[in-house]
Scaffold this motif. Structure first.
Motif, PDB file in Angstrom:
ATOM      1  N   CYS A 225       1.297  -8.855   3.572  1.00 16.17           N
ATOM      2  CA  CYS A 225       0.482  -8.157   2.579  1.00 16.17           C
ATOM      3  C   CYS A 225      -0.973  -8.529   2.809  1.00 16.17           C
ATOM      4  CB  CYS A 225       0.926  -8.528   1.167  1.00 16.17           C
ATOM      5  SG  CYS A 225       0.050  -7.600  -0.105  1.00 16.17           S
TER       6      CYS A 225
ATOM      7  N   HIS B 100       2.923   0.674   0.632  1.00 12.45           N
ATOM      8  CA  HIS B 100       3.155  -0.737   0.934  1.00 12.45           C
ATOM      9  C   HIS B 100       2.976  -1.103   2.391  1.00 12.45           C
ATOM     10  CE1 HIS B 100       7.071   0.269   2.638  1.00 12.45           C
ATOM     11  NE2 HIS B 100       7.185   1.108   1.624  1.00 12.45           N
TER      12      HIS B 100
ATOM     13  N   PRO C 218       1.200  -3.106  -3.303  1.00 13.76           N
ATOM     14  CA  PRO C 218       1.268  -4.564  -3.340  1.00 13.76           C
ATOM     15  C   PRO C 218      -0.061  -5.148  -2.859  1.00 13.76           C
ATOM     16  CG  PRO C 218       2.518  -3.731  -1.478  1.00 13.76           C
ATOM     17  CD  PRO C 218       1.997  -2.543  -2.226  1.00 13.76           C
TER      18      PRO C 218
ATOM     19  N   THR D   2      -2.325  -9.205  -2.754  1.00 15.53           N
ATOM     20  CA  THR D   2      -2.279 -10.641  -2.957  1.00 15.53           C
ATOM     21  C   THR D   2      -3.369 -11.050  -3.936  1.00 15.53           C
ATOM     22  OG1 THR D   2      -1.435 -10.944  -0.721  1.00 15.53           O
ATOM     23  CG2 THR D   2      -2.357 -12.877  -1.788  1.00 15.53           C
TER      24      THR D   2
ATOM     25  N   GLN E 127       1.802 -12.475  -4.554  1.00 16.70           N
ATOM     26  CA  GLN E 127       1.848 -11.025  -4.450  1.00 16.70           C
ATOM     27  C   GLN E 127       2.078 -10.397  -5.811  1.00 16.70           C
ATOM     28  OE1 GLN E 127       4.245  -9.303  -1.404  1.00 16.70           O
ATOM     29  NE2 GLN E 127       3.340 -10.534   0.210  1.00 16.70           N
TER      30      GLN E 127
END
Length: 188
Positions: A135, A123, A167, A169, A174
């Motif tokens: 992100c 992450h 993660p 987008t 997200q």
């Protein structure tokens, strides 16, 4: 109100304590650090104790326990300054059980519970300064397949992991993706 541990929790605590005392002494930890901070043998021993499947539901081969049981185990593992990313197995288990479609659960949860698969969080984005709201990885569908583009750094035991929770987008929202190690990667 009774705040004592149940018999099962006391047995779990004792089993983990004995394993830590026997297998995770100072010299053992020093050797693991010298080898890169991860021992497949230790991770498999934790799987044999049922720790990798602690939060995995019994239907998927786990123990079906909860957060108090995890706290009991982590307290004892903390005494040994555990290096292996067991918490990542628990997080991956919880995320998959709570949000993944059934075929993904069936493919990964039994393997996580048995210790045959290590799934870790990927992450941390470069330049995010540990702000988890940042992100930079993007996901899009191409010919019916999800394609992720981005870079993650500081992935615990990333060189040993079989899968990554990433993660990304998607259209401004997200989402989490389970990316198997075998997924094709291209570096720009």
């Amino acid at each position: 109100m009774d705040f004592d541990f149940s018999d099962d929790q006391a047995q779990l605590r004792d089993a983990v304590r004995k394993w830590v005392d026997k297998s995770y002494g100072f010299d053992d930890r020093r050797q693991r650090v010298a080898e890169g901070g991860f021992s497949q043998a230790s991770y498999q021993a934790m799987a044999e104790l049922g720790l990798t499947g602690l939060w995995v539901q019994e239907a998927y081969g786990g123990m079906g326990m909860g957060p108090v049981d995890a706290m009991v185990a982590m307290e004892e593992l903390g005494r040994g300054l555990l290096l292996e990313p067991l918490a990542h197995a628990w997080i991956a288990s919880a995320v998959l059980q709570g949000f993944a479609p059934e075929p993904l659960r069936q493919a990964w949860l039994p393997r996580i519970a048995s210790g045959d698969a290590l799934v870790v969080l990927a992450h941390q984005a470069r330049g995010a300064r540990y702000d988890f709201r940042v992100c930079k990885t993007q996901a899009s569908q191409v010919n019916g397949q999800w394609q992720l583009s981005g870079h993650k750094s500081l992935v615990p035991a990333g060189d040993h992991a079989h899968g990554f929770l990433v993660p990304a987008t998607v259209n401004g929202q997200q989402a989490l993706f389970l990316v198997p190690r075998s997924a094709a990667t291209h570096t720009a």
